[in-house]
Design a protein around this motif. Structure first.
Motif, mmCIF file in Angstrom:
data_model
loop_
_atom_site.group_PDB
_atom_site.id
_atom_site.type_symbol
_atom_site.label_atom_id
_atom_site.label_comp_id
_atom_site.label_asym_id
_atom_site.label_seq_id
_atom_site.Cartn_x
_atom_site.Cartn_y
_atom_site.Cartn_z
ATOM 1 N N TYR A 242 21.244 -33.780 -13.979
ATOM 2 C CA TYR A 242 21.030 -35.131 -13.438
ATOM 3 C C TYR A 242 19.632 -35.357 -12.886
ATOM 4 C CZ TYR A 242 25.936 -36.460 -13.721
ATOM 5 O OH TYR A 242 27.183 -36.794 -14.189
ATOM 6 N N GLU B 117 20.793 -48.051 -9.790
ATOM 7 C CA GLU B 117 20.879 -46.671 -9.294
ATOM 8 C C GLU B 117 21.612 -45.708 -10.239
ATOM 9 O OE1 GLU B 117 20.285 -44.778 -6.428
ATOM 10 O OE2 GLU B 117 21.950 -43.364 -6.545
ATOM 11 N N HIS C 266 24.653 -31.774 -8.541
ATOM 12 C CA HIS C 266 25.689 -32.721 -8.973
ATOM 13 C C HIS C 266 26.842 -31.967 -9.630
ATOM 14 C CE1 HIS C 266 21.987 -35.154 -8.799
ATOM 15 N NE2 HIS C 266 22.802 -36.054 -8.277
HETATM 16 C C1 B12 Z 1 27.080 -38.348 -6.358
HETATM 17 C C2 B12 Z 1 25.573 -38.262 -6.514
HETATM 18 C C3 B12 Z 1 24.921 -37.309 -5.747
HETATM 19 C C4 B12 Z 1 25.631 -36.367 -4.777
HETATM 20 C C5 B12 Z 1 26.202 -35.157 -5.559
HETATM 21 C C6 B12 Z 1 27.406 -34.556 -4.865
HETATM 22 C C7 B12 Z 1 27.980 -33.397 -5.592
HETATM 23 N N1 B12 Z 1 28.118 -32.285 -4.893
HETATM 24 O O1 B12 Z 1 28.323 -33.479 -6.764
HETATM 25 C C8 B12 Z 1 24.468 -36.000 -3.820
HETATM 26 C C9 B12 Z 1 24.442 -37.040 -2.714
HETATM 27 C C10 B12 Z 1 24.515 -34.616 -3.184
HETATM 28 C C11 B12 Z 1 23.262 -36.216 -4.744
HETATM 29 C C12 B12 Z 1 22.062 -35.551 -4.584
HETATM 30 C C13 B12 Z 1 20.933 -35.827 -5.360
HETATM 31 N N2 B12 Z 1 20.794 -36.774 -6.277
HETATM 32 CO CO1 B12 Z 1 22.275 -37.792 -6.934
HETATM 33 N N3 B12 Z 1 23.539 -38.999 -7.532
HETATM 34 C C14 B12 Z 1 24.860 -39.119 -7.412
HETATM 35 C C15 B12 Z 1 25.438 -40.329 -8.153
HETATM 36 C C16 B12 Z 1 25.747 -41.375 -7.102
HETATM 37 C C17 B12 Z 1 26.686 -40.076 -8.976
HETATM 38 C C18 B12 Z 1 26.614 -38.952 -10.003
HETATM 39 C C19 B12 Z 1 28.015 -38.497 -10.332
HETATM 40 O O2 B12 Z 1 28.474 -37.471 -9.870
HETATM 41 N N4 B12 Z 1 28.761 -39.324 -11.086
HETATM 42 C C20 B12 Z 1 30.159 -39.026 -11.469
HETATM 43 C C21 B12 Z 1 30.247 -38.601 -12.934
HETATM 44 C C22 B12 Z 1 31.638 -38.081 -13.177
HETATM 45 O O3 B12 Z 1 29.997 -39.750 -13.732
HETATM 46 P P1 B12 Z 1 28.701 -39.871 -14.673
HETATM 47 O O4 B12 Z 1 27.525 -39.361 -13.974
HETATM 48 O O5 B12 Z 1 28.630 -41.262 -15.179
HETATM 49 O O6 B12 Z 1 29.045 -38.867 -15.882
HETATM 50 C C23 B12 Z 1 29.667 -39.303 -17.095
HETATM 51 C C24 B12 Z 1 28.906 -38.861 -18.308
HETATM 52 O O7 B12 Z 1 27.528 -38.774 -18.061
HETATM 53 C C25 B12 Z 1 29.550 -37.586 -18.730
HETATM 54 N N5 B12 Z 1 28.946 -36.312 -18.374
HETATM 55 C C26 B12 Z 1 28.189 -35.956 -17.366
HETATM 56 N N6 B12 Z 1 27.856 -34.672 -17.458
HETATM 57 C C27 B12 Z 1 28.448 -34.182 -18.571
HETATM 58 C C28 B12 Z 1 28.437 -32.898 -19.125
HETATM 59 C C29 B12 Z 1 29.159 -32.674 -20.296
HETATM 60 C C30 B12 Z 1 29.167 -31.323 -20.911
HETATM 61 C C31 B12 Z 1 29.890 -33.725 -20.886
HETATM 62 C C32 B12 Z 1 30.685 -33.493 -22.070
HETATM 63 C C33 B12 Z 1 29.876 -34.998 -20.323
HETATM 64 C C34 B12 Z 1 29.160 -35.217 -19.165
HETATM 65 O O8 B12 Z 1 30.834 -37.590 -18.149
HETATM 66 C C35 B12 Z 1 30.989 -38.589 -17.167
HETATM 67 C C36 B12 Z 1 32.164 -39.473 -17.544
HETATM 68 O O9 B12 Z 1 31.901 -40.177 -18.724
HETATM 69 C C37 B12 Z 1 24.230 -40.751 -9.085
HETATM 70 C C38 B12 Z 1 24.038 -42.261 -9.255
HETATM 71 C C39 B12 Z 1 25.174 -42.868 -10.042
HETATM 72 N N7 B12 Z 1 25.838 -43.846 -9.472
HETATM 73 O O10 B12 Z 1 25.467 -42.418 -11.153
HETATM 74 C C40 B12 Z 1 23.018 -40.130 -8.373
HETATM 75 C C41 B12 Z 1 21.855 -39.578 -9.193
HETATM 76 C C42 B12 Z 1 22.389 -38.808 -10.381
HETATM 77 N N8 B12 Z 1 21.151 -38.626 -8.235
HETATM 78 C C43 B12 Z 1 19.910 -38.622 -8.392
HETATM 79 C C44 B12 Z 1 19.016 -37.815 -7.607
HETATM 80 C C45 B12 Z 1 17.518 -38.022 -7.861
HETATM 81 C C46 B12 Z 1 19.493 -36.926 -6.653
HETATM 82 C C47 B12 Z 1 18.640 -36.019 -5.747
HETATM 83 C C48 B12 Z 1 17.469 -35.300 -6.407
HETATM 84 C C49 B12 Z 1 18.192 -36.932 -4.602
HETATM 85 C C50 B12 Z 1 17.392 -36.267 -3.532
HETATM 86 N N9 B12 Z 1 16.148 -36.646 -3.398
HETATM 87 O O11 B12 Z 1 17.889 -35.484 -2.797
HETATM 88 C C51 B12 Z 1 19.697 -35.027 -5.215
HETATM 89 C C52 B12 Z 1 19.853 -33.766 -6.083
HETATM 90 C C53 B12 Z 1 19.242 -32.526 -5.491
HETATM 91 C C54 B12 Z 1 19.606 -31.237 -6.155
HETATM 92 N N10 B12 Z 1 19.328 -30.126 -5.512
HETATM 93 O O12 B12 Z 1 20.105 -31.177 -7.235
HETATM 94 C C55 B12 Z 1 19.424 -39.592 -9.450
HETATM 95 C C56 B12 Z 1 18.904 -38.990 -10.745
HETATM 96 C C57 B12 Z 1 17.657 -39.802 -11.193
HETATM 97 C C58 B12 Z 1 17.327 -39.725 -12.608
HETATM 98 N N11 B12 Z 1 17.492 -38.600 -13.291
HETATM 99 O O13 B12 Z 1 16.843 -40.726 -13.119
HETATM 100 C C59 B12 Z 1 20.673 -40.554 -9.574
HETATM 101 C C60 B12 Z 1 20.850 -41.243 -10.933
HETATM 102 C C61 B12 Z 1 20.495 -41.604 -8.448
HETATM 103 C C62 B12 Z 1 19.184 -42.380 -8.540
HETATM 104 N N12 B12 Z 1 19.153 -43.496 -9.219
HETATM 105 O O14 B12 Z 1 18.188 -41.978 -7.986
HETATM 106 N N13 B12 Z 1 23.555 -37.067 -5.697
#
Ligand code: B12
Length: 594
Positions: A511, A318, A464
């Protein structure tokens, strides 16, 4: 203090009572149709099925599916059910991941930024999917809460779906390029009334984590949100409301407590408990531990206090991308076996501690509801008009509601100016991530950035928001001036903000599987505005190729670099880019601002 003229300044707005009557009228033509699930189970609705299953202590299973390709989605609907059945696991319901482009009315559907989900064109497409296996079809995301709410609800009903929508998305989601929130609220109220007027019981589903629960710092506010939504949907419109929670409920004790509290304030069967997807941060092996941890909590919860919620084993891929069929089957079989293993375990658990937290959640959640309702009434919002209530709450937003009416005592040192009654783990986790990101940045890099007078426009192009909060926190600590570029922002608006503010850099999270298209659009707008500002981009940098037949997104990092963006896999990458910019700036240009 809130004031109506700031929240609903329009001189004329639709009346809730008229929209409700319009929705009721549509029930003459649009009713719950037959489905493989209803025929197979012999129940009139999923709610009835859930009550029967809960009464016989059977724990139900939810699978999330819906690929971009409709043919693959139909195959998956049949195949996941059948392959699980052969291994002794039963999938009771499917949550269908519709694409966000489904939120636009069909005639105005904007496919520029089609995401990773499924696009269904009309009632027959919905029905064809639900016919593929005797599994309850829950058409959730991008149905309620969007301009296309009415047409999507009609199609879902006629396909025999008796759990519809995701009301939670109404409060927080915005479609690219769509600013008419009055049309969105109008369509949502009409669709809710259409559901309420069905002869068959149809559950309105609301995923709290899609709404405000992701951003409240106090979990008691999330329980309060349940009560406020119940007032609007059940008391004012007359439809049964079913809540889902889970993504952000990482602490097992608080997760169990929320389940107990929800069961106390609602007797409508629950749809599903969502997987704790925030815990997925590692590879498959690590994620299996997270899967086992939250599933066991949810299984114990259902054994101790059955609410009808299905458990939701989220595949361990995921955090990388949307999961494929094999991965969904594996997760379902894992969950089914875990239910067997958990068989005699309940007596080993004392629920005392979780019950004590549930007591606080119920008490403080009620307080939050009462304070919000009193505040809205004082501001001049009609508490008996579902349209006004929904639109006002959406416009005020979670932050302000918590700041003004949160049940926690005032404490200016805390993020919403209040000490939470039951702290939500999300913001603490972001803070921890920020600390470890900072620890990875060398003092040399920090030195370059500090004092360079850089400013960064920080934004996300979808809902996100956590990464945005993280980037803001880290950049702030590095001495970069933060400019808020907003959430769910459009490319042209972001470029305009960059021009207006003179930001040195744009830091963007994306995302939804549209990374390349959005970056290209943004860089095009930046060029049009004749400004030179580097783009740092992070998140899920993937996209479904236009000619793909797998329906799975692929990484587009190379293409992003080619387009001129700076790809950031983590915060450290961004720090290096900032340091480079600072060095270039010190030799190539004078500081732009005083
Ligand atoms: C939390 C979450 C949500 C929450 C968001 C809450 C909120 N208000 O923020 C909710 C439940 C609302 C949600 C909704 C959706 N989500 Co979502 N969500 C996630 C989840 C679980 C975590 C993402 C997250 O916030 N991680 C926390 C951050 C801090 O960590 P990170 O992502 O690893 O980021 C790191 C790096 O990437 C980097 N980084 C990230 N961005 C940036 C930017 C810069 C400038 C820099 C320097 C670094 C950087 O920094 C972080 C630390 O190293 C992921 C799955 C997962 N476990 O990752 C899915 C995920 C991102 N979601 C996904 C999807 C599809 C959706 C929806 C479309 C689902 C739907 N049908 O409704 C909707 C979005 C609708 C919309 N209008 O945008 C998919 C994306 C699929 C893809 N692209 O392949 C994922 C991967 C889940 C999945 N496998 O299906 N989601």
């Amino acid at each position: 203090m809130l004031d109506r003229k700031d929240i609903l300044p329009e001189p004329e707005l639709p009346k809730g009572v008229e929209l409700v009557s319009e929705g009721q009228g549509q029930a003459r033509d649009w009713q719950v149709g037959p489905s493989a699930f209803l025929t197979h189970t012999g129940h009139r609705s999923e709610a009835e099925f859930k009550r029967a299953r809960a009464a016989s202590a059977r724990i139900m299973q939810h699978a999330q599916m819906g690929f971009r390709d409709a043919g693959k989605s139909r195959r998956a609907y049949a195949e996941i059910y059948e392959r699980c059945r052969q291994q002794g696991a039963t999938v009771d319901r499917y949550g269908i991941s519709l694409d966000w482009s489904m939120g636009y009315p069909a005639e105005r559907r904007d496919t520029r930024f089609a995401g990773t989900g499924l696009v269904l064109n009309g009632p027959e497409d919905f029905a064809e999917l639900a016919r593929m296996a005797p599994v309850a079809a829950h058409f959730g995301d991008f149905v309620l809460g969007f301009p296309a709410a009415v047409e999507n609800t009609r199609a879902a009903l006629s396909a025999g779906s008796t759990s519809i929508g995701n009301l939670g998305q109404f409060f927080t989601f915005r479609l690219p390029g769509w600013d008419d929130d009055v049309a969105t609220a109008r369509a949502t109220v009409t669709a809710l009334a259409l559901i309420a007027a069905q002869k068959t019981e149809v559950l309105v589903h609301s995923n709290l984590d899609d709404g405000f629960a992701a951003l409240f710092t106090d979990t008691a506010c999330s329980l309060g949100a349940v009560l406020i939504e119940k007032h609007i949907i059940e008391d004012l419109i007359g439809a049964p409301l079913s809540h889902c929670y889970g993504h952000h409920f990482t602490d097992p004790m608080k997760r169990l407590a929320f389940h107990l509290a929800l069961g106390r304030v609602s007797d409508t069967p629950g749809t599903m408990v969502y997987g704790n997807t925030m815990a997925y941060r590692r590879d498959a092996a690590g994620n299996f531990a997270s899967l086992a941890s939250y599933l066991l909590t949810d299984i114990i919860g259902q054994m101790a206090a059955p609410t009808g919620h299905a458990i939701n084993p989220v595949p361990v891929t995921e955090n990388v991308r949307i999961p494929d069929i094999d991965e969904i089957v594996d997760a379902q079989c894992f969950a089914s076996r875990l239910i067997e293993h958990a068989g005699g375990l309940l007596p080993a658990f004392s629920l005392e501690a979780a019950t004590a937290i549930a007591d606080i959640l119920v008490r403080e959640g009620r307080r939050f509801r009462d304070r919000v309702l009193a505040g809205l009434e004082g501001a001049g919002i009609d508490l008996n008009d579902p349209f006004e209530m929904l639109l006002a709450i959406r416009r005020i937003g979670s932050r302000r509601l918590e700041e003004l009416y949160g049940p926690g005592r005032k404490d200016e040192a805390r993020p919403r100016g209040r000490a939470p009654a039951v702290a939500s783990p999300t913001l603490d986790e972001i803070e921890e991530l920020a600390h470890s990101a900072l620890a990875e940045i060398t003092s040399e890099t920090r030195g370059h950035i500090a004092g360079a007078g850089l400013s960064a426009l920080i934004a996300t192009m979808d809902v996100h928001e956590h990464s945005k909060l993280l980037v803001e926190q880290v950049f702030g600590e590095l001495g970069v001036t933060i400019i808020d570029g907003g959430v769910s922002v459009d490319a042209d608006d972001l470029a305009a903000m960059a021009a207006e503010t003179g930001a040195d850099v744009i830091a963007l999270s994306t995302y939804n599987g549209v990374a390349l298209e959005f970056a290209q659009a943004l860089l095009g707008e930046v060029e049009k505005a004749e400004i030179h500002v580097p783009l740092l981009i992070g998140g899920r940098l993937n996209q479904i190729p236009r000619n793909s037949n797998s329906s799975l997104p692929v990484e587009v990092e190379d293409e992003l670099v080619e387009a001129g963006a700076v790809v950031c896999r983590n915060i450290a990458d961004a720090a290096l880019a900032l340091a480079k910019l600072a060095q270039e700036g010190s030799t190539a240009r004078e500081p732009r601002r005083p």
